[in-house]
Structure formats: C-alpha cells, structure tokens
Motif scaffolding. Structure first.
Motif, short mmCIF file in Angstrom:
data_model
loop_
_atom_site.label_atom_id
_atom_site.label_comp_id
_atom_site.label_asym_id
_atom_site.label_seq_id
_atom_site.Cartn_x
_atom_site.Cartn_y
_atom_site.Cartn_z
N HIS A 34 -44.70 10.00 48.20
CA HIS A 34 -45.52 10.83 49.09
C HIS A 34 -45.59 12.34 48.54
CE1 HIS A 34 -44.46 9.39 53.29
NE2 HIS A 34 -44.23 8.34 52.99
N TYR A 36 -45.49 16.70 49.77
CA TYR A 36 -45.62 17.84 50.86
C TYR A 36 -45.43 18.90 49.55
CZ TYR A 36 -43.97 15.17 54.08
OH TYR A 36 -43.66 14.22 55.25
N GLN A 38 -45.37 23.59 50.50
CA GLN A 38 -44.60 24.50 50.69
C GLN A 38 -45.27 26.33 50.24
OE1 GLN A 38 -40.46 24.51 50.37
NE2 GLN A 38 -39.93 25.44 52.50
N PRO A 44 -41.85 23.09 54.87
CA PRO A 44 -42.61 22.34 53.69
C PRO A 44 -43.73 20.98 55.27
CG PRO A 44 -40.71 21.53 53.49
CD PRO A 44 -40.18 22.64 54.30
N TYR A 46 -46.95 18.37 54.80
CA TYR A 46 -47.14 16.75 54.25
C TYR A 46 -49.08 17.50 54.40
CZ TYR A 46 -49.29 12.39 54.50
OH TYR A 46 -50.12 11.54 54.32
N HIS A 49 -49.91 10.50 51.37
CA HIS A 49 -48.97 9.32 50.42
C HIS A 49 -49.57 8.69 50.41
CE1 HIS A 49 -49.14 8.02 54.64
NE2 HIS A 49 -48.44 7.11 54.02
N PRO B 43 -34.99 21.76 48.85
CA PRO B 43 -34.96 21.53 50.27
C PRO B 43 -34.28 19.87 50.47
CG PRO B 43 -36.82 22.08 51.11
CD PRO B 43 -37.23 21.77 50.01
N LEU B 90 -33.75 24.34 57.56
CA LEU B 90 -35.04 24.05 58.37
C LEU B 90 -35.02 22.66 59.24
CD1 LEU B 90 -37.13 23.52 54.90
CD2 LEU B 90 -37.91 25.08 56.56
N ASN B 101 -43.85 4.92 55.93
CA ASN B 101 -45.18 4.60 55.74
C ASN B 101 -45.85 5.29 57.65
OD1 ASN B 101 -47.83 3.78 55.11
ND2 ASN B 101 -48.31 2.27 55.98
N GLY B 103 -45.74 8.74 57.68
CA GLY B 103 -46.84 10.12 56.53
C GLY B 103 -45.98 11.21 57.20
N GLU B 104 -45.94 11.44 58.14
CA GLU B 104 -46.22 12.95 58.17
C GLU B 104 -44.66 13.50 58.71
OE1 GLU B 104 -50.13 14.11 59.70
OE2 GLU B 104 -48.91 15.49 59.30
N LEU B 105 -43.76 14.04 58.31
CA LEU B 105 -42.63 14.80 58.77
C LEU B 105 -43.48 16.14 59.01
CD1 LEU B 105 -39.14 14.10 57.18
CD2 LEU B 105 -40.04 13.00 59.19
N PHE B 107 -42.17 20.13 60.09
CA PHE B 107 -41.55 20.89 59.93
C PHE B 107 -41.47 22.13 60.50
CE2 PHE B 107 -38.91 19.69 55.75
CZ PHE B 107 -39.41 18.07 56.18
N GLY B 108 -40.53 23.15 60.98
CA GLY B 108 -40.40 24.73 61.51
C GLY B 108 -40.41 24.63 60.37
#
Lengths: 109, 116
Positions: A34, A36, A38, A44, A46, A49, B43, B90, B101, B103-105, B107-108
């Motif tokens: 993956h 990411y 920032q 961060p 995305y 991936h 992080p 965060l 799989n 994909g995305e996290l 984040f604030g």
C-alpha cells in the motif's frame, strides 16, 4: 511486522514523472503493498495498493517487481500539490498499517 | 459526504492529566482505528475497534484505552499523561474488518495534543 525501506527525500521538477522506490525484502505472500501520502497539516491519504500485478489509478501507478521484494510508485506528472511525505506500507490484515519514516517529495516549479 | 471528523483539533494538557479525543467515521464505515504521530515520524497504530470491541492493538500501554459507540463513533482516552504523549492523534475509518484488499483507510486531520 515486515519492514519497508525508502529514501529519506527526493526532488522533482513540476510536470515531470516521479519514481518513488520502496524495498521490502521480507515481504510475505499475503502482504499487500500500500502507498499513502501525507500533505502538510493533513492526515494520510490513500494513493494505491497492489499484490503482484502492476496497478494504475487516477492518482498514480504502482510497479511491483516480479519477486515482490521491491516496488515503485509512479506519479506521471508531478504538480506542486504532490509535494508530501509518501509512505510505502505492507498490509497483512485489518487496519494496522505499519508506517516507516517515508519519503519526503519536493516538487520544484 | 463528510469524511472522518475529529475533535478537538488542538488541546493542551499538563502531565498527569487525562484526555479524551473523539472521532466520527466516514458515512457507511463501521471500523475505526487510532494512530499516534510524533513530530517528524510516521503514524503508529494504537488500536482498532469494530462492533464496539477492540480487535487489534499496537504496542501501547494500558494508559491508552478506547471505546466505540453503536453509531460507530469512537473515543480515545489517555490517562496519566506524559510529556512523550505529545503528538498528533489520527483516526481512520474503513467499511470492512480484516480485509487487506479493501484498499483505503480514510484518515481525519487529527487532534494535536501538547502535554506540558
């Protein structure tokens, strides 16, 4: 946790392609790669991936070596808004992302 | 569609105090995780909540605890604050648990905690 190694910083000219390398020699067969990034004063974000095959999306391309021990994030035309810290992460399961120090990308106009 | 929202954005505490940070996940997301980011570093994963239970935990002491509510929002509590707890905290959300799989996290923008 499998580790990744990235250069501390890289510099690019605006409108030129950028290749950000990542080494992950201890990757296991179930680890997804993956990326990411920032931006300053933000959380961060995305980027992309993949597992084994090269991947493309609207933001970038991900090229994965055949032995999966390294990968390269490709920004096709860098803009000033792409200046950020880019993190290469191996993700096995769940939401535990193990971040390294990342690569600081500077983009010159 | 609101993304991940965190509050407060900034706060200052003194050593020994306790702090509570709050997170509302992105709409449709049921899994929340928390990360600590010290200045100049990447992080670090603290823990993850799903179905109101802690599912994964990073290498953080018991002073760090959390909670997830039925509406999927979450709180991070830190007791007996130390100077080293000064960091950006965060929150990240995703729609699925234990799937590498997806994909995305998301984040604030984080809560900046300063401990004096």
């Amino acid at each position: 946790d499998a580790k990744t190694t990235q250069p501390n910083s890289m510099e690019s000219n605006e409108e030129e392609p950028v290749h950000l390398p990542c080494n992950h020699s201890t990757i296991s067969g179930t680890d997804y790669i993956h990326w990411y990034r920032q931006l300053p004063s933000q959380g961060p974000e995305y980027v992309i991936h993949g597992l084994t095959s090269n991947v493309n999306n609207r933001m970038a391309s991900l090229a994965i070596a055949e032995d999966r021990k390294s990968s390269t994030l490709i920004l096709h035309r860098a803009t000033l808004r792409d200046a950020a810290v880019y993190y290469c992460i191996l993700r096995r399961y769940g939401n535990k992302l193990v971040f390294g120090a990342g690569t600081i990308l500077r983009v010159k106009s | 569609d609101a993304g991940v929202t965190q509050s407060p954005t900034h706060l200052i505490k003194t050593r020994g105090q306790q702090v509570t940070l709050r997170c509302s996940p992105k709409s449709g997301h049921d899994t929340v995780s928390w990360y600590q980011q010290a200045l100049g570093q990447g992080p670090q994963f603290i823990f993850q909540y799903y179905e109101e239970e802690e599912r994964q935990r990073g290498n953080f002491p018991d002073r760090f605890s959390g909670h997830q509510f039925p509406n999927y929002s979450s709180e991070l509590n830190v007791n007996a604050l130390l100077l080293g707890d000064s960091a950006l905290y965060l929150c990240a959300s995703s729609p699925q648990l234990f799937s590498a799989n997806t994909g995305e996290l998301f984040f604030g923008e984080g809560s900046r905690l300063t401990v004096l």
